[in-house]
Design an enzyme around this catalytic site. Sequence first.
Site, PDB file in Angstrom:
ATOM      1  N   ASP A 186      34.529  47.559  40.139  1.00  0.00           N
ATOM      2  CA  ASP A 186      35.829  47.956  39.618  1.00  0.00           C
ATOM      3  C   ASP A 186      35.770  48.519  38.204  1.00  0.00           C
ATOM      4  OD1 ASP A 186      35.251  45.485  38.518  1.00  0.00           O
ATOM      5  OD2 ASP A 186      37.079  44.501  39.231  1.00  0.00           O
ATOM      6  N   ASP A 236      35.039  36.543  32.429  1.00  0.00           N
ATOM      7  CA  ASP A 236      35.035  35.999  33.794  1.00  0.00           C
ATOM      8  C   ASP A 236      33.988  34.930  34.056  1.00  0.00           C
ATOM      9  OD1 ASP A 236      37.107  37.686  34.396  1.00  0.00           O
ATOM     10  OD2 ASP A 236      35.871  39.168  35.393  1.00  0.00           O
TER      11      ASP A 236
END
Length: 883
Positions: free
Chosen positions: A72, A482
């Site tokens: 992404d 993350d």
Amino acid sequence: MRRTRVLTAVLALAAGLLTGGPPALAADAPEPAGALAADSYTWKNARVDGGGFVPGIVFNRTERNLAYARTDIGGAYRWQEATKSWTPLLDSVGWDDWGHTGVVSLASDSADPDRVYAAVGTYTNDWDPGNGAVLRSGDRGATWRKAALPFKLGGNMPGRGMGERLAVDPNRNSVLYLGAPSGNGLWRSTDSGASWSEVTSFPNPGNYAQDPGDTSGYASDNQGVVWVTFDESTGTSGSATRTVYVGVADKENAVYRSTDAGATWQRIAGQPTGYLAHKGVLDAESGHLYLAYSDTGGPYDGGKGRLYRYATATGTWTDISPVAEADTHYGFSGLTVDRQNPGTVMATAYSSWWPDTQIFRSTDGGGTWTQAWRYTSYPDRENRYTMDVSSSPWLTWGATPSPPEQTPKLGWMTEALEIDPFDPDRMMYGTGATVYGTENLGNWDAGSTFTIEPMVRGLEETAVNDLVSPPSGAPLISALGDVGGFRHTDLTKVPAMMFTQPNFTSTTSLDFAESNPGTVVRAGNLDSGPHIAFSTDNGANWFAGTDPAGVSGGGTVAAAADGSRFVWSPQGAGVHHATGFGTSWSASSGIPAGAVVESDRVDPKTFYGFKSGRFYVSTDGGATFTASSATGLPGGDSVRFKALPGAKGDVWLAGGASDGAYGLWHSTDSGASFTKLSGVAEADTIGFGKAAPGASYQTLFTSAKIDGVRGIFRSTDRGTSWTRVNDDAHQWGWTGAAITGDPRVYGRVYVATNGRGVVYGDTSDTGGGTGPDPEPSGACAVTYRITHQWPDGFQADVRVTNTGTSAWNGWSLNWSFADGQKISQLWNASHGQSGPAVTVRNTGWNGTVAAGSSAAFGFTASRSAANTRPTAFRLGEKACTVS
């Protein structure tokens, strides 16, 4: 995991692997390069293996082992079967086009496997100022050309796991379709991706948005046209395929079809409503179009879902869902068919966060299903698989969950699922953290277990927020989005675990005590729990601190030079200071909330801060700050600064914006005054490394624009002159978050990227501290094989075998080309080329070659009409036999 991804690059811009040469990105009108001093660097990744969302995996349908993955925010990759690893393809994306590291779709041309296409762009709202593009390559991603689009694409937007939005007509491969977001409809190219125009006859641009009320434009964007699938049986070679299916983000009108090669379109009658069709996969052998539906666009959400089969010959719709709708708490998305065994279909429950994702398999076209795991007696479960994450042990997250949760999990955000079209035993699927796969999938149907393991080596997809390289202990400690961050004691190996106790979702800031490097502090984000942690053993083990009232995020943190105290500027609260390890914090005075804080690297009571154009200094351990009288500094908050180790009051500040002050400033009086370096037009980071041989001042590194060229630069003379150390093939999009040199290895630099992990470079001038060229003893054999060839280039695989009796501890292979061939990209080794002479050296992980074993690498190269294979190879000073 990317449930709450807020990218450093977005914030900064809104305010203002493998070694060898990766692919080059060529716009149709290339920019001239500046005349700068340059050094030849070897670039690698500090290995994490994964770390981000992989929403798409694409296998070529006519060539075995040719596969691609899209991320992404971190570019695209090509699979290398010889080494079971991925090669990055978009490292050449530069600073100004940083959004083109987000890949919303990929397409591999089955009629001409050398061709591959990528639809790129990261955000459709104003976080990304640039429009999207379609990149096209005739050499499998070794080089690219760009076709600009008049709208944005969203590789990191909601709905990014749907697709593929980009598709090549299998019968007439000059024809491509692209599904666009934001109400821009369906687009088509008839010249192999060189130009694009809207298909004005297509009736529905979509209408679904995750949250229409989101004022940022992120969740309120219309997710648009989301996939294109051809029925190859309705065309012949050279003629456009007649029947094309298109999926649209519209719960009432999700699937359309053209039977006249895209001239006219109709909504397919009888289709289910109330859902979005995430995927549409056609099995031409059986004439069935399989569709995976969810009530939302993903990739995080999904409450209900269904699987349907559409019989293209009769128009019959059949609900083939493996469970009743009432029993779903997730949507379906990952969807694949077995091209070797028609009727075998698999799907994923992509948004089943708890207790785990689920994978379903049917061998009778959806009539009956089995699943990857099931409950025996709740909460106990029986798995049809075993998991081996020994190559990426951090995938356990250091967790000890209670049943029915397990660790490692089968996955989450599992929107990419593909069975190898040539090998029904091999399956790959993407998750929010890695690529998993198996090579014994047939065991599923045989009733025995199959093994799932990471298939992610070489694919590095972390967003890096901060980096430190202490003078002793681990050479690299990182703050990552993350996955928190890692302590690398060996850059060539995957660390066993990310930071735990606590495990931040994202670490925002790191620091260590300069004269006591065992003391390390980190700050970060966590849904519930403390936002700061400390280590007394150089980051090997951690313990949580205590938050002052009101803290909502990590912010920035600084450690005193001796580790005796800390200053913290968290989100949600003002600047605070503490002696000891943060058990009791006191508010600092004289400095505004949200200031960036750093420490002096000599005086343990001196700390610095910056906010909105003002520099602040504390000489009492952070209790009180005083604004400096320095003027002319950047007015915004896109600024990073550091104090030089070993020199009290020596501060370097980088940052700014194009509409104001922007550059690099230096102070030698603790920020009382600053001098702007005249030769640096723009700078966004500053870091220090070991001084050059014969120099007394540490080496400076920056991500900057100097002499009109954006790049990574080094100075060995206090910024008087600069050398560019990266090149146009190694740019990695946005590199403005952090940079640091290595205090122990001259020339080594660690660069933070926004989606390609931590890349580090070593200068060729000194070998990067790695010692002399390896000289292995014993006999050798070389196999040189040209695997693909096109008019002006080719791809080759090389295997060098130790035919002696003792192991090699490092190797260097030399040969010469006879016809002017020039290597453009090489993977699984580093290389240099001077004229026809080529030298290839091992990487850190494949330097040891036991007797009887081999090391392999591959490359792409340009060529003229002739492409004579080399006939002589030397390993160090020894000639090898050649086959």
